[in-house]
Motif scaffolding. Structure first.
Motif, PDB file in Angstrom:
ATOM      1  N   GLN A  58       0.836  -1.190   0.000  1.00 15.04           N
ATOM      2  CA  GLN A  58       0.000   0.000   0.000  1.00 15.04           C
ATOM      3  C   GLN A  58       0.871   1.239   0.000  1.00 15.04           C
ATOM      4  O   GLN A  58       2.088   1.158   0.066  1.00 15.04           O
ATOM      5  N   THR A  59       0.245   2.372  -0.057  1.00 18.26           N
ATOM      6  CA  THR A  59       0.992   3.622  -0.120  1.00 18.26           C
ATOM      7  C   THR A  59       1.821   3.828   1.140  1.00 18.26           C
ATOM      8  O   THR A  59       1.479   3.344   2.212  1.00 18.26           O
ATOM      9  N   PRO A  60       2.917   4.572   1.024  1.00 15.09           N
ATOM     10  CA  PRO A  60       3.759   4.840   2.196  1.00 15.09           C
ATOM     11  C   PRO A  60       3.024   5.664   3.251  1.00 15.09           C
ATOM     12  O   PRO A  60       1.971   6.238   2.993  1.00 15.09           O
ATOM     13  N   VAL A  61       3.622   5.750   4.415  1.00 16.04           N
ATOM     14  CA  VAL A  61       3.092   6.546   5.502  1.00 16.04           C
ATOM     15  C   VAL A  61       3.091   8.014   5.084  1.00 16.04           C
ATOM     16  O   VAL A  61       4.005   8.479   4.422  1.00 16.04           O
ATOM     17  N   VAL A  62       2.039   8.748   5.465  1.00 19.50           N
ATOM     18  CA  VAL A  62       1.938  10.172   5.164  1.00 19.50           C
ATOM     19  C   VAL A  62       2.667  10.962   6.246  1.00 19.50           C
ATOM     20  O   VAL A  62       2.405  10.791   7.430  1.00 19.50           O
ATOM     21  N   PHE A  63       3.590  11.818   5.839  1.00 21.03           N
ATOM     22  CA  PHE A  63       4.327  12.673   6.775  1.00 21.03           C
ATOM     23  C   PHE A  63       3.964  14.124   6.538  1.00 21.03           C
ATOM     24  O   PHE A  63       3.731  14.521   5.403  1.00 21.03           O
ATOM     25  N   GLU A  64       3.977  14.922   7.587  1.00 25.06           N
ATOM     26  CA  GLU A  64       3.886  16.370   7.427  1.00 25.06           C
ATOM     27  C   GLU A  64       5.317  16.865   7.379  1.00 25.06           C
ATOM     28  O   GLU A  64       6.034  16.773   8.355  1.00 25.06           O
ATOM     29  N   GLY A  65       5.744  17.398   6.225  1.00 26.93           N
ATOM     30  CA  GLY A  65       7.148  17.675   6.056  1.00 26.93           C
ATOM     31  C   GLY A  65       7.575  19.123   5.969  1.00 26.93           C
ATOM     32  O   GLY A  65       8.733  19.425   6.150  1.00 26.93           O
ATOM     33  N   VAL A  66       6.670  20.060   5.674  1.00 26.50           N
ATOM     34  CA  VAL A  66       7.105  21.435   5.506  1.00 26.50           C
ATOM     35  C   VAL A  66       7.486  22.045   6.838  1.00 26.50           C
ATOM     36  O   VAL A  66       8.531  22.647   6.990  1.00 26.50           O
ATOM     37  N   ASN A  67       6.647  21.893   7.843  1.00 22.39           N
ATOM     38  CA  ASN A  67       6.878  22.521   9.141  1.00 22.39           C
ATOM     39  C   ASN A  67       5.954  21.888  10.164  1.00 22.39           C
ATOM     40  O   ASN A  67       5.379  20.844   9.933  1.00 22.39           O
ATOM     41  N   TYR A  82       3.381   9.802  -1.808  1.00 25.11           N
ATOM     42  CA  TYR A  82       4.423   9.703  -2.827  1.00 25.11           C
ATOM     43  C   TYR A  82       5.040  11.067  -3.129  1.00 25.11           C
ATOM     44  O   TYR A  82       6.215  11.165  -3.426  1.00 25.11           O
ATOM     45  N   TYR A  83       4.239  12.129  -3.033  1.00 27.85           N
ATOM     46  CA  TYR A  83       4.776  13.478  -3.241  1.00 27.85           C
ATOM     47  C   TYR A  83       5.837  13.801  -2.192  1.00 27.85           C
ATOM     48  O   TYR A  83       6.820  14.476  -2.477  1.00 27.85           O
ATOM     49  N   ALA A  84       5.622  13.329  -0.969  1.00 31.98           N
ATOM     50  CA  ALA A  84       6.553  13.620   0.127  1.00 31.98           C
ATOM     51  C   ALA A  84       7.927  13.005  -0.108  1.00 31.98           C
ATOM     52  O   ALA A  84       8.892  13.395   0.540  1.00 31.98           O
ATOM     53  N   GLN A  85       8.014  12.067  -1.015  1.00 27.74           N
ATOM     54  CA  GLN A  85       9.306  11.462  -1.319  1.00 27.74           C
ATOM     55  C   GLN A  85      10.152  12.328  -2.240  1.00 27.74           C
ATOM     56  O   GLN A  85      11.337  12.086  -2.396  1.00 27.74           O
ATOM     57  N   ALA A 112       9.291  16.108  -2.585  1.00 29.06           N
ATOM     58  CA  ALA A 112       9.126  17.535  -2.299  1.00 29.06           C
ATOM     59  C   ALA A 112       8.588  17.726  -0.882  1.00 29.06           C
ATOM     60  O   ALA A 112       7.981  16.815  -0.320  1.00 29.06           O
ATOM     61  N   PRO A 113       8.799  18.921  -0.321  1.00 27.99           N
ATOM     62  CA  PRO A 113       8.211  19.194   1.001  1.00 27.99           C
ATOM     63  C   PRO A 113       6.682  19.130   0.922  1.00 27.99           C
ATOM     64  O   PRO A 113       6.092  19.571  -0.065  1.00 27.99           O
ATOM     65  N   THR A 114       6.066  18.560   1.933  1.00 28.29           N
ATOM     66  CA  THR A 114       4.604  18.405   1.931  1.00 28.29           C
ATOM     67  C   THR A 114       4.018  18.736   3.297  1.00 28.29           C
ATOM     68  O   THR A 114       4.732  18.762   4.307  1.00 28.29           O
ATOM     69  N   TYR A 115       2.726  18.962   3.296  1.00 24.40           N
ATOM     70  CA  TYR A 115       1.963  19.068   4.544  1.00 24.40           C
ATOM     71  C   TYR A 115       0.572  18.544   4.258  1.00 24.40           C
ATOM     72  O   TYR A 115      -0.074  18.970   3.305  1.00 24.40           O
ATOM     73  N   PHE A 116       0.113  17.601   5.054  1.00 24.72           N
ATOM     74  CA  PHE A 116      -1.185  16.966   4.846  1.00 24.72           C
ATOM     75  C   PHE A 116      -2.233  17.700   5.668  1.00 24.72           C
ATOM     76  O   PHE A 116      -2.130  17.764   6.880  1.00 24.72           O
ATOM     77  N   MET A 117      -3.224  18.277   4.987  1.00 24.05           N
ATOM     78  CA  MET A 117      -4.292  18.996   5.675  1.00 24.05           C
ATOM     79  C   MET A 117      -5.595  18.210   5.577  1.00 24.05           C
ATOM     80  O   MET A 117      -5.871  17.573   4.565  1.00 24.05           O
ATOM     81  N   THR A 118      -6.380  18.290   6.636  1.00 29.51           N
ATOM     82  CA  THR A 118      -7.707  17.699   6.648  1.00 29.51           C
ATOM     83  C   THR A 118      -8.709  18.776   6.265  1.00 29.51           C
ATOM     84  O   THR A 118      -8.654  19.883   6.788  1.00 29.51           O
ATOM     85  N   ILE A 119      -9.612  18.450   5.350  1.00 34.67           N
ATOM     86  CA  ILE A 119     -10.649  19.391   4.948  1.00 34.67           C
ATOM     87  C   ILE A 119     -11.967  18.886   5.522  1.00 34.67           C
ATOM     88  O   ILE A 119     -12.396  17.775   5.211  1.00 34.67           O
ATOM     89  N   GLY A 120     -12.588  19.673   6.374  1.00 31.68           N
ATOM     90  CA  GLY A 120     -13.865  19.281   6.970  1.00 31.68           C
ATOM     91  C   GLY A 120     -14.969  19.292   5.932  1.00 31.68           C
ATOM     92  O   GLY A 120     -14.929  20.034   4.960  1.00 31.68           O
TER      93      GLY A 120
END
Length: 179
Positions: A88-97, A129-132, A134-142
Motif C-alpha cells: 500500500q501507499t507509504p506513511v503520510v508525513f507532514e514535512g514542511v513545518n 508519494y509526493y513527500a518522497q 518535495a516538502p509536503t503538509y497533509f491537511m484535513t478538509i472538513g
C-alpha cells in the motif's frame, strides 16, 4: 477467516506503542454461496495504516504471523497477495513545518472561523508519494455534518473542497515566497 479477523484485532493493541497511531481494518470478507454449506475458501482484504514506517513494518510482520499461525492451527492453507495487503501507499508525513505555515495560510484564504485543528490521523493516501520528492503538509478538509469519509453515506461538500483548494494555493504561495 473469522478467526483471522478476530486475531488481527489484537495486533495493534498488543504490539504498537501506545500513542503511536495504528490501524488494521479488514474491510473485505467474502466466502460461500449458501447459508447451510461451509465454504471451502474465504477471501479477506485489509488495510494497514500507521504514522511511522517502523510501526507499519511491525504491523506487516505481525499480520503475516497471525495469518500463518491461525491457518496452521486450523489445517488451512492461505495465499497472501502482497500487492493487495502490504504494498500500500507509504506513511503520510507532514514535512514542511509543524503546521503553522498551513494554518496561517488557511486562515488567510478562508477566514479563521473556517479553520480548525484536526487530530493526527493514520492517513493512507497516494499523497505520500509526493513527500518522497518535495516538502509536503497533509491537511484535513472538513465536510460538515453527516457521515465521515470511508462511510457509504459520505457526501463531499463542494464548498469544503473549494475552501481546501484556496488554502492549498495560499500555502504554496506563502511557502514559495519564503524561499
Amino acid at each position: 477467516g473469522s478467526e483471522i479477523v478476530m486475531a488481527l484485532q489484537t495486533v495493534v493493541s498488543r504490539n504498537a506503542t501506545p500513542g503511536d497511531m495504528a490501524v488494521i481494518t479488514v474491510g473485505k470478507f467474502q466466502s460461500g454461496n449458501a447459508p447451510n454449506v461451509i465454504p471451502d475458501k474465504a477471501e479477506l482484504g485489509a488495510s494497514i495504516r500507521s504514522v511511522t514506517p517502523e510501526t507499519r513494518k511491525l504491523l506487516e510482520e505481525r499480520t503475516r504471523s497471525v495469518i500463518d499461525h491461525v491457518c496452521k492451527a486450523n489445517g488451512a492453507q492461505y495465499k497472501l497477495a502482497r500487492d493487495e495487503l502490504f504494498a500500500q501507499t507509504p506513511v503520510v508525513f507532514e514535512g514542511v513545518n509543524d503546521g503553522e505555515l498551513a494554518k496561517k495560510a488557511a486562515v488567510e484564504a478562508v477566514g479563521e472561523k473556517n479553520v480548525f485543528d484536526s487530530p493526527r490521523i493514520p492517513a493512507s493516501e497516494d499523497f505520500s508519494y509526493y513527500a518522497q520528492v518535495a516538502p509536503t503538509y497533509f491537511m484535513t478538509i472538513g465536510s460538515g455534518d453527516g457521515p465521515a469519509n470511508h462511510n457509504p453515506g459520505f457526501k463531499a461538500d463542494d464548498g469544503a473542497i473549494l475552501n481546501g483548494i484556496k488554502a492549498e494555493v495560499r500555502m504554496i504561495l506563502d511557502y514559495l515566497n519564503s524561499k
